[in-house]
Design a protein around this motif. Structure first.
Motif, PDB file in Angstrom:
ATOM      1  N   GLY A 142      -4.864  26.123  68.982  1.00 18.04           N
ATOM      2  CA  GLY A 142      -3.868  25.201  68.456  1.00 18.04           C
ATOM      3  C   GLY A 142      -3.500  25.415  67.006  1.00 18.04           C
ATOM      4  O   GLY A 142      -2.671  24.687  66.457  1.00 18.04           O
ATOM      5  N   ASP A 143      -4.106  26.395  66.349  1.00 24.27           N
ATOM      6  CA  ASP A 143      -3.800  26.644  64.940  1.00 24.27           C
ATOM      7  C   ASP A 143      -2.756  27.735  64.802  1.00 24.27           C
ATOM      8  O   ASP A 143      -2.476  28.477  65.746  1.00 24.27           O
ATOM      9  CB  ASP A 143      -5.068  27.013  64.172  1.00 24.27           C
ATOM     10  CG  ASP A 143      -5.745  28.254  64.756  1.00 24.27           C
ATOM     11  OD1 ASP A 143      -5.474  28.579  65.941  1.00 24.27           O
ATOM     12  OD2 ASP A 143      -6.537  28.899  64.058  1.00 24.27           O
ATOM     13  N   GLU A 144      -2.153  27.822  63.627  1.00 21.83           N
ATOM     14  CA  GLU A 144      -1.124  28.836  63.397  1.00 21.83           C
ATOM     15  C   GLU A 144      -1.765  30.143  62.947  1.00 21.83           C
ATOM     16  O   GLU A 144      -2.650  30.163  62.101  1.00 21.83           O
ATOM     17  CB  GLU A 144      -0.116  28.374  62.338  1.00 21.83           C
ATOM     18  CG  GLU A 144       1.032  29.367  62.174  1.00 21.83           C
ATOM     19  CD  GLU A 144       2.130  28.886  61.243  1.00 21.83           C
ATOM     20  OE1 GLU A 144       2.066  29.215  60.041  1.00 21.83           O
ATOM     21  OE2 GLU A 144       3.039  28.189  61.720  1.00 21.83           O
ATOM     22  N   LYS A 145      -1.284  31.212  63.541  1.00 23.85           N
ATOM     23  CA  LYS A 145      -1.749  32.544  63.174  1.00 23.85           C
ATOM     24  C   LYS A 145      -0.554  33.396  62.772  1.00 23.85           C
ATOM     25  O   LYS A 145       0.594  33.085  63.089  1.00 23.85           O
ATOM     26  CB  LYS A 145      -2.507  33.181  64.339  1.00 23.85           C
ATOM     27  CG  LYS A 145      -3.802  32.449  64.673  1.00 23.85           C
ATOM     28  CD  LYS A 145      -4.612  33.178  65.717  1.00 23.85           C
ATOM     29  CE  LYS A 145      -5.936  32.457  65.969  1.00 23.85           C
ATOM     30  NZ  LYS A 145      -6.753  33.157  66.991  1.00 23.85           N
ATOM     31  N   VAL A 146      -0.856  34.476  62.056  1.00 24.66           N
ATOM     32  CA  VAL A 146       0.202  35.327  61.520  1.00 24.66           C
ATOM     33  C   VAL A 146      -0.100  36.785  61.821  1.00 24.66           C
ATOM     34  O   VAL A 146      -1.227  37.252  61.629  1.00 24.66           O
ATOM     35  CB  VAL A 146       0.351  35.138  59.991  1.00 24.66           C
ATOM     36  CG1 VAL A 146       1.509  35.996  59.470  1.00 24.66           C
ATOM     37  CG2 VAL A 146       0.574  33.675  59.648  1.00 24.66           C
ATOM     38  N   LEU A 147       0.915  37.496  62.314  1.00 26.37           N
ATOM     39  CA  LEU A 147       0.835  38.939  62.514  1.00 26.37           C
ATOM     40  C   LEU A 147       1.820  39.622  61.575  1.00 26.37           C
ATOM     41  O   LEU A 147       2.890  39.077  61.289  1.00 26.37           O
ATOM     42  CB  LEU A 147       1.182  39.314  63.956  1.00 26.37           C
ATOM     43  CG  LEU A 147       0.332  38.726  65.077  1.00 26.37           C
ATOM     44  CD1 LEU A 147       0.909  39.135  66.427  1.00 26.37           C
ATOM     45  CD2 LEU A 147      -1.115  39.174  64.956  1.00 26.37           C
ATOM     46  N   THR A 148       1.479  40.804  61.136  1.00 23.26           N
ATOM     47  CA  THR A 148       2.370  41.570  60.262  1.00 23.26           C
ATOM     48  C   THR A 148       2.810  42.839  60.982  1.00 23.26           C
ATOM     49  O   THR A 148       1.996  43.516  61.616  1.00 23.26           O
ATOM     50  CB  THR A 148       1.663  41.940  58.943  1.00 23.26           C
ATOM     51  OG1 THR A 148       1.245  40.743  58.284  1.00 23.26           O
ATOM     52  CG2 THR A 148       2.609  42.704  58.014  1.00 23.26           C
TER      53      THR A 148
END
Length: 393
Positions: free
Chosen positions: A133-139
């Motif tokens: 449920g948390d926000e994740k980030v991909l580059t």
């Protein structure tokens, strides 16, 4: 880690793009909302089976006849010569494609896309992880938006991406009883009737042990569930157990632009690649994923962002004329029941049947029979001008 490509969406388009890029040696992440099943008749032509190496076990049925049903309930059965149309169930077919992309080397992630940000480190795709449920980030370097007809990637990143027209499709997957009433498990029924859909059509498509019964419409006050219930009654399937119900938008027209001139390219429904008139989307979605992967690979190799334009150029080079013809047919014949009656009458013609299915099976307009084209053109004009009766073949 900086990925070569981040694919948003894991339907047929996104999974194809992810697999193609991974197989060519690129680092790929694919973000998909697990559990969503798109309403779809599930028909795939032989060319898709061949071009995308679909194993026979993915086919839940093999259709040998298509039935067109007019507003007055006249029926035209069109045999599928020299082959069959394969049927898939999207619940299992899409998962097969996602698994295949992961086996090819794509990192498969489950979550919902939220936004794209950029800084000196690169392009960042934000998503909400489904499990935590948390926000994740991909580059990554390139983003492929394959997140459906109301694509959030298209809306945020590509000019015109927030204005794509679409119909709302709804279907019910039901248990299939085998032949009964007007239903047969080896035949696809397409119902052209304004009481079911005033601007599109209804369908009853066999899926082996189940069947897809549904319709679509652009008209907002059409009761999709009521129309589908009427289809079930007409086909003698009203007492069959309902397995699941699904609804979703289906785009009506390819976008004029598929990239943002920087780092995003669209694919599949996000780019609007569903065939007019027929509403066929699986084949064109997978082709859209393939050309998006080709454009992304070209851009990564050359460093030229204009190479992202290759996706639309490659697709339109092969399919623009088919879309143009199908769009003209929809505009001509879907306007009223009187026009729909004439369309079904036109389908009696053996040349229409052969040319239609040759084009469908091979995804090309057939040019080998010019006399047949002339004959069809004359009949088409006669029906549109009312020279001949709507009930005359």
């Amino acid at each position: 880690m900086i990925y070569d490509a981040i694919v948003v969406g894991g339907g047929p388009s996104g999974a194809t793009a992810a697999e193609d890029l991974a197989r060519s040696g690129h680092t790929v992440a694919m973000i998909d909302r697990a559990g969503r099943i798109k309403p779809c008749g599930g028909a795939i032509p032989p060319r898709l089976i061949q071009d995308f190496f679909i194993p026979d076990e993915q086919l839940v049925a093999k259709i040998t006849t298509a039935r067109m049903i007019s507003p007055t309930k006249r029926k035209v059965d069109i045999p599928i010569e020299n082959g069959f149309v394969g049927m898939v169930d999207r619940e299992h077919f899409d998962e097969f494609l996602r698994d295949r992309a992961a086996l090819a080397g794509a990192d498969r992630l489950t979550g919902t896309f939220t936004k794209i940000t950029r800084d000196d480190a690169g392009t960042h795709v934000h998503y909400r992880d489904k499990a935590k449920g948390d926000e994740k980030v991909l580059t990554g370097k390139i983003v492929i938006g394959a997140d459906g007809a109301r694509s959030n990637v298209a809306r945020a990143e590509v000019e015109g991406g927030d204005k794509i027209p679409y119909v709302i499709a709804y279907h019910e997957i039901i248990e299939s009883p085998g032949p009964r009433g007007d239903y047969h498990p080896d035949r696809c029924d397409v119902i052209y009737d304004g009481s079911i859909s005033p601007d599109f059509y209804g369908w009853v498509f066999p899926h082996g042990h189940s069947a897809s019964v549904g319709m679509g419409s652009l008209v907002k006050d059409v009761d999709l569930k009521r129309a589908t219930a009427a289809l079930r009654v007409a086909s003698g399937l009203d007492d069959c157990k309902t397995i699941r119900k699904e609804g979703a938008p289906i785009p009506l027209k390819p976008l004029d632009r598929w990239d943002n001139g920087r780092d995003v390219v669209l694919a599949g429904d996000a780019a609007g690649v569903v065939a007019p008139s027929s509403g066929e989307g699986i084949y064109y979605a997978m082709v859209g994923g393939r050309v998006a992967a080709t454009a992304a690979a070209a851009c990564l190799q050359s460093g030229r962002v204009k190479d992202l334009q290759l996706a639309r150029k490659l697709f339109m080079r092969e399919h623009k004329q088919v879309f143009k013809v199908l769009g003209a047919m929809q505009n001509a014949y879907y306007k009223s029941d009187e026009r729909r009656e004439r369309f079904v009458t036109l389908c009696h013609d053996i040349d229409v049947q052969r040319l239609t299915f040759e084009a469908y099976m091979n995804k090309k307009l057939v040019k080998a029979r010019p006399l047949a084209h002339i004959k069809i053109g004359i009949k088409n004009l006669a029906h549109l001008t009312g020279i001949v009766s709507a009930t005359r073949a």
